[in-house]
Design an enzyme around this catalytic site. Structure first.
Site, PDB file in Angstrom:
ATOM      1  CE  LYS A  57      -3.918   1.149   1.900  1.00 51.04           C
ATOM      2  NZ  LYS A  57      -5.394   1.519   3.374  1.00 51.04           N
TER       3      LYS A  57
HETATM    4  O1  G3P Z   1      -9.356   1.943   4.122  1.00 49.95           O
HETATM    5  C1  G3P Z   1      -9.002   3.585   4.328  1.00 49.95           C
HETATM    6  C2  G3P Z   1      -9.872   3.735   5.910  1.00 49.95           C
HETATM    7  O2  G3P Z   1      -8.696   3.090   6.513  1.00 49.95           O
HETATM    8  C3  G3P Z   1     -10.236   4.647   6.964  1.00 49.95           C
HETATM    9  O3  G3P Z   1     -11.556   4.857   7.209  1.00 49.95           O
HETATM   10  O4  G3P Z   1     -13.116   5.287   8.051  1.00 49.95           O
HETATM   11  O5  G3P Z   1     -10.487   6.508   8.785  1.00 49.95           O
HETATM   12  O6  G3P Z   1     -11.942   7.196   7.478  1.00 49.95           O
HETATM   13  P1  G3P Z   1     -11.881   5.903   8.227  1.00 49.95           P
END
Ligand code: G3P
Length: 218
Positions: free
Chosen positions: A87
């Site tokens: 990643k």
């Molecule tokens: O896959 C990306 C993710 O981990 C971010 O999610 O909910 O932190 O915006 P969030």
């Protein structure tokens, strides 16, 4: 549509995997920290533990932000297990790193994508996946789902192989909207995946069926 779970929590990964519908896992440094996994070696061991549970792509994020550092870390991550996808953040050094890994047939997930231009650049570099963060766009009053649709159109126009991995999914409607648009993959929390199964009429109907069966089989 492939379903990835977005967590570093082994219990949740096992629970989702046991449902039989899990295709892969995404993690990031924040999700690792949330589970209390710190230190380079512990993080590598944790990726291995995830790979032992799920037979599918497991995104493991580089910490370096310079080309040489990303290549060094990415090669180490890719060598860890056949399921690892490297990643890489959506920065110009990251685009160079994606191009490098693409030429070596090492799979990449370009993360922190917030615009169609970024998605186009990552696809040209040969990213295996791109991760548009739709929930975080919604958080700043910008329609995350529209970005997924825009990227779908662009990738289809030119038959790019790069898979759209809708990320920062927060709830079941995000998943359904992504499926309508044709996102290749979604990654979200276990709660959003399990919520797809919920309907009060299903619960009521089942309750009634069981009650009627019990009446006739006294
Ligand atoms: O896959 C990306 C993710 O981990 C971010 O999610 O909910 O932190 O915006 P969030």
């Amino acid at each position: 549509m492939r379903f990835f779970i977005d967590t570093a929590n082994l219990k949740e990964i096992k629970e989702a995997n046991d449902l039989g519908i899990l295709d892969g896992v995404t993690t990031n440094p924040s999700l690792m920290a949330k589970e209390g996994i710190t230190g380079a070696q512990n993080i590598l061991n944790h990726y291995l533990a995830i790979c032992e549970i799920v037979d599918g792509p497991v995104s493991a994020e580089v910490i370096a932000t310079d080309f040489d550092g990303m290549i060094r870390e990415g090669e180490q991550l890719a060598a860890l297990h056949k399921n690892i996808v490297v990643k890489i953040p959506m920065i110009l050094e990251g685009i160079k790193a994606i191009k490098y890994f693409s030429a070596k047939n090492i799979r990449t997930n370009c993360t922190l994508v917030f615009s169609a231009g970024q998605a186009l650049l990552a696809a040209k570099a040969g990213a295996t996946y791109i991760s548009p963060f739709l929930g975080r766009l919604d958080d700043v009053s910008t329609d995350g789902i529209s970005l997924i649709a825009q990227i779908r159109l662009i990738y289809d126009n030119y038959a790019f192989d790069t898979a759209i991995l809708a990320a920062s999914v927060r709830h079941p409607m995000h998943i359904i909207n992504c499926a309508e648009i044709g996102a290749d993959v979604m990654t979200g929390p276990l709660s959003a995946i399990k919520a797809l199964a919920k309907h009060p009429l299903t619960d009521l109907g089942l309750q009634q069926f069981l009650a009627d069966y019990a009446k006739g089989n006294k």
